[in-house]
Design a protein around this motif. Sequence first.
Motif, short mmCIF file in Angstrom:
data_model
loop_
_atom_site.label_atom_id
_atom_site.label_comp_id
_atom_site.label_asym_id
_atom_site.label_seq_id
_atom_site.Cartn_x
_atom_site.Cartn_y
_atom_site.Cartn_z
N ARG A 105 0.83 -1.20 0.00
CA ARG A 105 0.00 0.00 0.00
C ARG A 105 0.87 1.26 0.00
NH1 ARG A 105 -5.27 1.53 1.24
NH2 ARG A 105 -5.43 3.74 0.73
N ARG A 106 1.96 1.21 0.76
CA ARG A 106 2.85 2.37 0.84
C ARG A 106 3.47 2.68 -0.52
NH1 ARG A 106 8.05 2.87 4.96
NH2 ARG A 106 8.58 5.06 4.48
N TYR A 107 3.91 1.63 -1.24
CA TYR A 107 4.53 1.85 -2.54
C TYR A 107 3.50 2.38 -3.54
CZ TYR A 107 7.40 1.05 -6.67
OH TYR A 107 8.12 1.22 -7.82
N SER A 108 2.30 1.86 -3.47
CA SER A 108 1.24 2.36 -4.36
C SER A 108 0.97 3.83 -4.10
CB SER A 108 -0.04 1.54 -4.16
OG SER A 108 0.16 0.18 -4.47
N ASP A 109 0.94 4.21 -2.83
CA ASP A 109 0.72 5.61 -2.48
C ASP A 109 1.85 6.48 -3.01
OD1 ASP A 109 -1.65 5.04 -1.21
OD2 ASP A 109 -0.80 5.00 0.81
N TYR A 110 3.09 5.99 -2.92
CA TYR A 110 4.24 6.74 -3.45
C TYR A 110 4.06 6.99 -4.96
CZ TYR A 110 7.46 6.75 0.54
OH TYR A 110 8.08 7.01 1.74
N LEU A 111 3.62 5.97 -5.68
CA LEU A 111 3.43 6.13 -7.13
C LEU A 111 2.35 7.15 -7.44
CD1 LEU A 111 3.66 2.38 -8.24
CD2 LEU A 111 5.29 4.19 -8.79
N ILE A 112 1.25 7.08 -6.71
CA ILE A 112 0.14 8.02 -6.95
C ILE A 112 0.57 9.45 -6.63
CG2 ILE A 112 -2.16 8.69 -6.16
CD1 ILE A 112 -2.71 5.68 -5.73
N ARG A 113 1.23 9.63 -5.51
CA ARG A 113 1.69 10.97 -5.14
C ARG A 113 2.78 11.45 -6.08
NH1 ARG A 113 3.11 10.33 1.08
NH2 ARG A 113 3.45 12.58 0.96
N GLY A 114 3.60 10.53 -6.57
CA GLY A 114 4.64 10.90 -7.52
C GLY A 114 4.07 11.46 -8.81
N ALA A 115 2.97 10.87 -9.29
CA ALA A 115 2.34 11.37 -10.50
C ALA A 115 1.80 12.79 -10.30
CB ALA A 115 1.21 10.43 -10.91
N VAL A 116 1.28 13.05 -9.11
CA VAL A 116 0.78 14.40 -8.80
C VAL A 116 1.92 15.41 -8.82
CG1 VAL A 116 -0.30 15.84 -7.02
CG2 VAL A 116 -1.16 13.52 -7.44
N VAL A 117 3.09 15.01 -8.28
CA VAL A 117 4.25 15.91 -8.28
C VAL A 117 4.69 16.21 -9.70
CG1 VAL A 117 6.67 16.14 -7.61
CG2 VAL A 117 5.04 15.15 -6.00
N VAL A 118 4.76 15.18 -10.55
CA VAL A 118 5.18 15.39 -11.94
C VAL A 118 4.24 16.36 -12.63
CG1 VAL A 118 5.43 14.29 -14.20
CG2 VAL A 118 6.38 13.19 -12.17
N LEU A 159 10.03 15.26 -2.56
CA LEU A 159 9.17 16.39 -2.88
C LEU A 159 7.73 16.19 -2.44
CD1 LEU A 159 10.35 17.02 -6.57
CD2 LEU A 159 11.13 18.20 -4.51
N ALA A 160 7.36 14.95 -2.13
CA ALA A 160 5.95 14.61 -1.95
C ALA A 160 5.25 15.41 -0.86
CB ALA A 160 5.81 13.11 -1.69
N ASN A 161 5.95 15.75 0.22
CA ASN A 161 5.32 16.43 1.35
C ASN A 161 5.45 17.95 1.29
OD1 ASN A 161 4.49 14.00 2.60
ND2 ASN A 161 6.51 13.75 3.53
N LEU A 162 6.00 18.47 0.21
CA LEU A 162 6.16 19.92 0.06
C LEU A 162 4.93 20.53 -0.61
CD1 LEU A 162 9.85 20.18 -1.20
CD2 LEU A 162 9.02 20.28 1.15
N LYS A 163 4.76 21.82 -0.43
CA LYS A 163 3.71 22.54 -1.13
C LYS A 163 4.07 22.61 -2.62
CE LYS A 163 2.64 25.39 2.91
NZ LYS A 163 2.60 26.76 3.46
N PRO A 164 3.06 22.76 -3.50
CA PRO A 164 3.34 22.77 -4.95
C PRO A 164 4.42 23.76 -5.36
CG PRO A 164 1.00 22.57 -4.59
CD PRO A 164 1.62 22.78 -3.23
N GLN A 165 4.37 24.98 -4.83
CA GLN A 165 5.38 25.97 -5.21
C GLN A 165 6.76 25.59 -4.70
OE1 GLN A 165 4.32 30.00 -4.24
NE2 GLN A 165 6.27 30.85 -4.92
N GLU A 166 6.81 24.99 -3.51
CA GLU A 166 8.09 24.53 -2.98
C GLU A 166 8.65 23.39 -3.82
OE1 GLU A 166 7.58 25.47 1.80
OE2 GLU A 166 6.92 23.55 1.00
N GLN A 167 7.79 22.51 -4.30
CA GLN A 167 8.23 21.42 -5.18
C GLN A 167 8.91 21.99 -6.42
OE1 GLN A 167 4.65 19.26 -5.99
NE2 GLN A 167 4.65 18.19 -4.01
N GLN A 168 8.30 23.01 -7.00
CA GLN A 168 8.87 23.63 -8.20
C GLN A 168 10.21 24.29 -7.91
OE1 GLN A 168 5.70 26.27 -9.31
NE2 GLN A 168 4.36 24.63 -10.01
N GLN A 169 10.29 25.00 -6.80
CA GLN A 169 11.53 25.69 -6.44
C GLN A 169 12.66 24.70 -6.19
OE1 GLN A 169 10.25 27.97 -3.07
NE2 GLN A 169 9.35 29.62 -4.30
#
Length: 310
Positions: free
Chosen positions: A88-101, A144-154
């Motif tokens: 479940r943890r790995y699946s969550d990482y993949l889902i959150r990773g797609a959101v970051v991309v 990057l997963a736990n950062l805010k969207p703007q922080e992820q970009q920076q």
Amino acid sequence: MSKQNPAIAASSSIDASSTSIPIKAAQVELVEDLTHDEARDRSQLELRVGQAFYQAGKALAQLRQRRLYRSTHRTFEAYCQDRFGFTRRYSDYLIRGAVVVENLQQTRTIHSQNQLNEQKETNENLRTMPAAILPTKLEQIKPLANLKPQEQQQVWNKAVAKANGKVPSGRIVRGIVEQLNQKSSVSTNSVFQAGDVFILVRLAGKERKYNGCWAIAVEQSEYAVIVDVHNTTLTVKLKNLNKIDLFKAQQQLPQILQRMRRLHAVGILDRGADNVLEDLAKQTDLTPVEEGLLSWLEKYYKVDAQASES
């Protein structure tokens, strides 16, 4: 032929063996029928899970959101484990990773430190222009997963610049995130003096046993603080400290610390004595019984309580 996005086309950290794991017949039960269109979509999405991590995360998100696993499994977690061998943890990482991309696709990537300097006056453009360089592996995304969207970009822009315009490693990204967290801790914590009292929180690893213990500040550097606890000295980050503003605690705990330190200096203590001291190390206001226990230990081990005050 058009060039595919590396985050979509490149192979990911998913093991090849996990992309073709068949459903075990003994673990499958008919839970709820899917419509013809849903069954078709499920098959197509399952094929995408075997592709790059971005496609896998997008596909898993749809499978979870639309509950397309419900014809064979009661939970998304059981479905991922049986069908793909994913926790479940790995699946969550993949889902959150797609959101970051998807978030990084909305910002322009700076290719060098010179360009980064040139863009300081036009930061608004960084959030509206498509990124030229995107992650290709899940380990580049995790920090990057736990950062805010703007922080992820920076952070991603800085990581690309540090990698001289190439896709940065997960280590580079993680290092920049740690620097960001340290600066955030400095800006959000008030300046304090040696002798101030704190509660330790969010410690990890072998130091996690001190979570909830009170500590006395000894010295502060730019990003870390040296503190005394009942049986040792620790170096922690500012984010690991919650200040105690109670006047009584500020007055009494330094004296209690010295008394406990003198007991530990005796040598190997009885298990019962250790248990008592560990409990007292989490009490910021000793009750009469707790004070009596501490005094009894001092008498038993022939430790002069008054000596610590001299």
